[in-house]
Design a protein around this motif. Structure first.
Motif, short mmCIF file in Angstrom:
data_model
loop_
_atom_site.label_atom_id
_atom_site.label_comp_id
_atom_site.label_asym_id
_atom_site.label_seq_id
_atom_site.Cartn_x
_atom_site.Cartn_y
_atom_site.Cartn_z
N GLN A 61 0.95 -1.17 -0.03
CA GLN A 61 0.04 0.08 -0.08
C GLN A 61 0.66 1.33 0.06
O GLN A 61 0.51 2.20 -0.66
CB GLN A 61 -0.82 0.09 1.23
CG GLN A 61 -1.90 1.15 1.44
CD GLN A 61 -2.60 1.19 2.66
OE1 GLN A 61 -2.08 0.56 3.48
NE2 GLN A 61 -3.68 1.89 2.56
N LEU A 62 2.06 1.22 0.62
CA LEU A 62 2.87 2.28 0.92
C LEU A 62 3.47 2.75 -0.52
O LEU A 62 3.86 3.65 -1.06
CB LEU A 62 3.89 2.50 2.08
CG LEU A 62 3.26 2.45 3.40
CD1 LEU A 62 4.40 1.91 4.41
CD2 LEU A 62 2.92 3.73 3.63
N ALA A 63 3.99 1.52 -0.97
CA ALA A 63 4.63 1.61 -2.51
C ALA A 63 3.56 2.22 -3.75
O ALA A 63 3.87 2.88 -4.35
CB ALA A 63 5.10 0.22 -3.05
N THR A 64 2.48 1.68 -3.44
CA THR A 64 1.36 2.19 -4.39
C THR A 64 0.94 3.68 -3.96
O THR A 64 0.83 4.51 -5.18
CB THR A 64 -0.04 1.21 -4.14
OG1 THR A 64 0.43 -0.10 -4.54
CG2 THR A 64 -0.96 1.90 -5.05
N ALA A 65 1.42 4.01 -3.18
CA ALA A 65 0.96 5.51 -2.63
C ALA A 65 2.34 6.41 -2.96
O ALA A 65 2.42 7.46 -2.39
CB ALA A 65 0.53 5.68 -1.15
N ARG A 66 3.19 5.72 -3.45
CA ARG A 66 4.68 6.35 -3.69
C ARG A 66 5.34 6.87 -2.73
O ARG A 66 6.16 7.69 -2.71
CB ARG A 66 4.43 7.49 -4.67
CG ARG A 66 3.52 6.96 -6.10
CD ARG A 66 3.55 7.71 -7.18
NE ARG A 66 5.09 7.89 -7.85
CZ ARG A 66 5.66 7.48 -8.40
NH1 ARG A 66 5.23 6.21 -8.91
NH2 ARG A 66 6.81 7.70 -9.02
N ALA A 69 9.90 5.11 0.77
CA ALA A 69 10.70 4.97 2.02
C ALA A 69 10.12 4.30 3.08
O ALA A 69 10.80 3.40 3.52
CB ALA A 69 11.10 6.47 2.36
N GLY A 70 9.06 4.46 3.05
CA GLY A 70 7.96 3.74 4.32
C GLY A 70 8.01 2.40 3.82
O GLY A 70 7.88 1.41 4.88
N ALA A 71 7.82 2.00 2.40
CA ALA A 71 7.67 0.74 2.08
C ALA A 71 8.92 0.01 2.15
O ALA A 71 8.76 -1.17 2.56
CB ALA A 71 6.97 0.64 0.47
N ARG A 72 9.94 0.55 2.01
CA ARG A 72 11.31 -0.09 2.14
C ARG A 72 11.48 -0.46 3.53
O ARG A 72 11.83 -1.46 3.78
CB ARG A 72 12.54 0.94 1.71
CG ARG A 72 13.69 -0.03 1.77
CD ARG A 72 14.75 0.89 1.01
NE ARG A 72 14.87 2.20 1.80
CZ ARG A 72 16.12 2.92 1.72
NH1 ARG A 72 16.87 2.73 0.73
NH2 ARG A 72 16.14 4.04 2.27
N GLN A 116 13.24 -2.70 -5.15
CA GLN A 116 12.73 -1.84 -6.09
C GLN A 116 12.47 -0.60 -5.36
O GLN A 116 12.67 0.63 -5.93
CB GLN A 116 11.09 -2.49 -6.58
CG GLN A 116 11.61 -3.45 -7.71
CD GLN A 116 12.11 -2.82 -8.85
OE1 GLN A 116 11.75 -1.65 -9.46
NE2 GLN A 116 12.81 -3.53 -9.61
N CYS A 117 12.06 -0.51 -4.14
CA CYS A 117 11.70 0.65 -3.22
C CYS A 117 13.06 1.38 -3.01
O CYS A 117 12.95 2.72 -3.15
CB CYS A 117 11.11 0.46 -2.08
SG CYS A 117 9.27 -0.23 -2.18
#
Length: 127
Positions: A61-66, A69-72, A116-117
């Motif tokens: 979800q964090l990666a989708t929201a761009r 850093a949070g997704a990583r 990727q992140c």
């Protein structure tokens, strides 16, 4: 033979989760818990599986929201805490499969998504 079925379902559910099929893995673990409501392995494994699934969903979800850093950091927490050999959940996923967690398809996919992140935030070294 019926008394061994919940244990087999726990092993199957953990293996399915580690094979990167979280929804089916959780469904199998819920069935094991339904058959043996007092089973400690089923409870512990289902709890660990839900935690892994929830963390991965949050990272996606964090990666989708761009928010790469949070997704990583979510992927790092998932890999370091839940899928690391000897980590709190790897033993909880199922003692016999805990050592396989770090080498599982789920862990490989999470490492790739974390990479990727890292690239998206400009940290090629970490990727």
């Amino acid at each position: 033979a019926a008394r061994w079925r919940p244990a087999a379902l726990v092993a199957r559910g953990a293996a399915t989760l580690l094979a990167d099929d979280g929804k089916d893995g959780v469904a199998v673990l819920r069935e094991a818990l339904r058959l043996d409501p007092d089973g400690a392995d089923a409870k512990t494994t289902l709890k660990a599986a839900l935690r892994c699934s929830k963390r991965r969903a949050k990272a996606k979800q964090l990666a989708t929201a761009r928010d790469f850093a949070g997704a990583r950091s979510e992927y790092a927490a998932l890999l370091d805490e839940d899928l690391a050999p000897g980590g709190p959940s790897s033993g909880g996923l199922f003692p016999a499969l805990g050592v396989l967690a770090a080498a599982s398809p789920l862990a490989a996919r999470c490492r790739a998504e974390r990479g990727q992140c890292s690239l998206r935030v400009g940290d090629a070294e970490a990727a």
